[in-house]
Design an enzyme around this catalytic site. Sequence first.
Site, PDB file in Angstrom:
ATOM      1  N   TRP A 185       1.099  -0.949   0.215  1.00 50.28           N
ATOM      2  CA  TRP A 185       0.141   0.134   0.042  1.00 50.28           C
ATOM      3  C   TRP A 185       1.196   1.320  -0.031  1.00 50.28           C
ATOM      4  O   TRP A 185       0.008   2.201  -0.230  1.00 50.28           O
ATOM      5  CB  TRP A 185      -0.258  -0.087   0.912  1.00 50.28           C
ATOM      6  N   HIS A 186       2.279   1.169   0.834  1.00 52.72           N
ATOM      7  CA  HIS A 186       3.139   2.302   0.588  1.00 52.72           C
ATOM      8  C   HIS A 186       3.874   2.762  -0.478  1.00 52.72           C
ATOM      9  O   HIS A 186       3.734   3.692  -0.809  1.00 52.72           O
ATOM     10  CB  HIS A 186       4.016   2.147   1.464  1.00 52.72           C
ATOM     11  N   GLY A 187       4.227   1.533  -1.314  1.00 51.72           N
ATOM     12  CA  GLY A 187       4.072   1.905  -2.750  1.00 51.72           C
ATOM     13  C   GLY A 187       5.019   0.937  -3.600  1.00 51.72           C
ATOM     14  O   GLY A 187       5.235  -0.637  -2.981  1.00 51.72           O
ATOM     15  N   PHE A 217       1.872   8.209  -1.106  1.00 49.96           N
ATOM     16  CA  PHE A 217       1.513   7.292  -1.113  1.00 49.96           C
ATOM     17  C   PHE A 217       0.358   7.402  -1.197  1.00 49.96           C
ATOM     18  O   PHE A 217      -0.878   6.153  -1.555  1.00 49.96           O
ATOM     19  CB  PHE A 217       2.025   6.712   0.269  1.00 49.96           C
TER      20      PHE A 217
END
Lengths: 304, 458
Positions: free
Chosen positions: B317-319, B458
């Site tokens: 999800w962060h990257g 993000f």
Amino acid sequence: MSRKLKISILLLAVLVIHVLLSWGYKRVMHESQLMKCDREMLSLPAKNYNLIAGNSHALSVQTEYWENSHVIASYGEEIHQSYFKLKHILEVQSSRPDTLLLSFDLGMMHQLALKNQAHQWYWNKYESSRELAPFASKKFEFYSHRIVSGIFPYMDGEVEVYDYFFAKKDSTQLMRKSTEIKKLDEIPPLRQLSDTCLKAQFSPCGIHFFEALLQLCKENSIVLALVRFPVTPHYYWSQSTCFEPEAYYTSCDSMLQKSGVNFKILDFHDRYEEEFFRDPHHLKGGEIRKEFTIEILKELHFSH
Amino acid sequence: MLFNSIEFLVFFLAVFVLFAIGGKWRWLILLGASYFFYMAWKWEYIILILASTIIDFLCGRGMANSPDDTVRKRYLYLSIISNLGILITFKYFNFFIDSIESVLEIKNNIYLNVILPVGISFYTFQTMSYSVDVYHRRIPAEKHLGYFALYVAYFPQLVAGPIERAGHILHQFKNSFQLKAENVFFGAQLILWGLFKKVVIADRLALFVDPIFNNTEHYHGASFALASFFFGIQIYCDFSGYTDMAIGLSKMFNIDLIKNFDRPYFSKSISEFWKRWHISLSRWFRDYLYIPLGGNRVLKMRWVLNIMITFVLSGLWHGANWTFIIWGALHGFYLLAERFLPQVKLPSFFKILLTFLLVQFAWIFFRANNLDEAWIIISTIFSPDFKLNLLYSEIVKTGISELNFVLSALLIASLYLKEALYKVPKPFVLKLIYLILVLFGIILFGIDNSKAFIYFQF
């Protein structure tokens, strides 16, 4: 205690601290090169003198060996700032130098960060926002930085304050060890020349104010001495990793020829060995600066 | 338009004045301001928010109006697929193609030339949570498109959270818009503190962290260890600073956002850390992924799998980068280790220290530009090449000034002190001194070229 009273106390405290900080910062800055420039500018005679301007490289010219000379150069000064100072001297102070000695560096016409200049509070009094704004990429930030730094002059002054109280006063202590100045042979492999990069050295803003400065010199019959100041090879090549310095100066030369200004270019960029530098682009103090000043005067055919 | 810019200050003051005189149209003023705020970054991408808003609103209405569970499920799938579709297309498509190509050792150059829409992971997760909650009848479907649009695009939390729940915020939009002096005062304090953490602490630490993480070949173990420690503080101040500002801004409109940080570096375990760090995201993954997968009410092996799936996806999800996946997996592994390793009784201080060190270690993956560089950093820290004696010269090499380095250390110490004393009652005089210090700290020591918040990417 009521909320209104608390907020009033807070606002009053903020105001008092703001006034104290503004006053204190101006006191700290009193001995800075910037403020020395102001005092020097105020002491300029009406005519018959020589003016040394530009960035800190020009500070290596020693006024005590050059008769009727005054130095108004300052650290990190850009071409538009030198132009505005000269304009101020000519138009506001009605003073006219015979010769203007200006630092002539590889990056002098590079793209400038107009929206975030250091010491904006100081430059506010010389610069014309109207003249500069067309060259600012972000107009809002350009104007807001000018306003905010005018209100809070101390906002980017922590380094000066720190240096004033804590830095070693002996300037020789600030000099870098010669081992820290990298050798020339470390640089060339990194160089990749390109025409685009050479063109990027000439920003519209840089060109505009360089030409405006030439125009001022021409209109006021000021002899312009452009000096390529001594720097270490490391610094010289690090400033030109993607273009040929001589091609850059050839382009500058054609601008100068076109302007019709009475000019002279003095090239000292590779005159001194690394041992004569206190850091990659500033000569050591004392004898070497005296010797360098005398050399400049010889080239300009001035007595010393 | 960054929260830490004059541009935003002017924008916010204008919105606040309009809000104050807006009467019953306050929701519309905030909606217009939110769209303007988003379009100031890249106006074309407003289409994505509008599409997400309309699809999820209609899906919600569809679910509310249909008694048939199969139809309701179809609406839910439509909502989830459209949100994930937007997210995957804009955020992960190139990463997946790149990963497939490197596994199959082929090169097709099928890449999407798009810029990642700011905040996309936040608002898509927020709208998905709405659809799931409506499907499970936890909340009623919203009838007013305007309020729903504001829920999706509410500017204080649009680009970096907290990830709000409809059940928490929608009713506030309808009932709570008010102008209260205590809210303005409290909100302003939070904004100032958040701004201080961002422009004074986080951006200052970045002066040291960035040159080291971006030039791994030029540094040794001691510098990497210090840079990793600094990065842990930097990202905390950066993200929690943003969140404080978001909560403070929202408070001025009398809207309470959920708490996103609760002094995470005082956690005594990794599981506690995740209850204190990015709380809104942790809860999202708990409620919409971990529990639907079965949570801990399953066989041990399945639970292990659930944990790992949750944390790997949280990392992703962060990257779109393997570094984030490893970071997530590492946290999953920590949690499993915490559960399965024999418990050792340690004083609280050592538990906090151990948790902190584990979290710091994982941050190396989070910050490193790629896995190779992460490996270089870790192997150098844990090798004889640590070279503590080179630390000073390498600090100088980063270009950070003596002043900024000393300030960084003092600021970290003061941050810890503030968080340690959070429960101590403070008289007015102390609060006054604190506010003045924070205000003038920002003016005097704020980094001029302040950067975008890390979590914006993000």
